[in-house]
Scaffold this motif. Structure first.
Motif, PDB file in Angstrom:
ATOM      1  N   LEU A  28       0.932  -1.211  -0.114  1.00  0.00           N
ATOM      2  CA  LEU A  28      -0.016   0.053   0.091  1.00  0.00           C
ATOM      3  C   LEU A  28       1.020   1.491  -0.099  1.00  0.00           C
ATOM      4  N   SER A  29       0.450   2.279  -0.573  1.00  0.00           N
ATOM      5  CA  SER A  29       1.278   3.403  -0.737  1.00  0.00           C
ATOM      6  C   SER A  29       0.274   4.695  -0.154  1.00  0.00           C
ATOM      7  N   GLY A  30       0.748   5.678   0.479  1.00  0.00           N
ATOM      8  CA  GLY A  30      -0.176   6.891   0.620  1.00  0.00           C
ATOM      9  C   GLY A  30       0.288   7.575   2.050  1.00  0.00           C
ATOM     10  N   THR A  41      -3.345   4.179   9.763  1.00  0.00           N
ATOM     11  CA  THR A  41      -4.251   4.223   8.687  1.00  0.00           C
ATOM     12  C   THR A  41      -3.564   5.053   7.402  1.00  0.00           C
ATOM     13  N   LEU A  42      -3.595   4.732   6.210  1.00  0.00           N
ATOM     14  CA  LEU A  42      -2.866   5.297   5.093  1.00  0.00           C
ATOM     15  C   LEU A  42      -3.843   5.758   4.049  1.00  0.00           C
ATOM     16  N   GLY A  47      -7.913   9.477  -1.971  1.00  0.00           N
ATOM     17  CA  GLY A  47      -8.669   9.801  -1.039  1.00  0.00           C
ATOM     18  C   GLY A  47      -9.219   8.460  -0.213  1.00  0.00           C
ATOM     19  N   VAL A  48      -8.869   7.402  -0.512  1.00  0.00           N
ATOM     20  CA  VAL A  48      -9.260   6.280   0.194  1.00  0.00           C
ATOM     21  C   VAL A  48      -8.442   5.898   1.378  1.00  0.00           C
ATOM     22  N   ALA A  49      -8.914   5.810   2.596  1.00  0.00           N
ATOM     23  CA  ALA A  49      -8.324   5.474   3.616  1.00  0.00           C
ATOM     24  C   ALA A  49      -8.337   3.902   4.078  1.00  0.00           C
TER      25      ALA A  49
END
Length: 96
Positions: A28-30, A41-42, A47-49
């Protein structure tokens, strides 16, 4: 304007991009939207968390770079860029 053209020149810590790898190999990346003792929480570019339990995390590393992509100014025509800059100025005040 500088942040649009060179988004990695100066990145505030809360806008750094992170890569999270789970123990099952999922990537996951964010940006880190929230951290607790038990989870991270990413928030991704869309805009999806997504919240991942710390016990499921194999690694969490910062790229040292902004989530904003390089070269964004090349994809926006001059008129739309002018509108974008006016909008940003309207909500944040004049440029420093």
């Amino acid at each position: 304007m500088t942040q649009i053209i060179d988004p990695n020149r100066r990145v505030l810590p809360n806008y750094l991009n992170y890569t999270l790898v789970t123990k099952t190999g999922r990537i996951l990346s964010g940006i880190i939207a929230e951290e607790t003792q038990t989870s991270v929480t990413l928030r991704r570019a869309q805009g999806v968390a997504e919240t991942v339990l710390r016990s499921s995390i194999a690694s969490l590393t910062s790229s040292g770079r902004s989530l904003m992509p390089d070269g964004l100014e090349e994809e926006i025509d001059p008129q739309k860029m002018a509108h974008l800059i006016r909008f940003i100025q309207s909500i944040s005040g004049p440029a420093e």
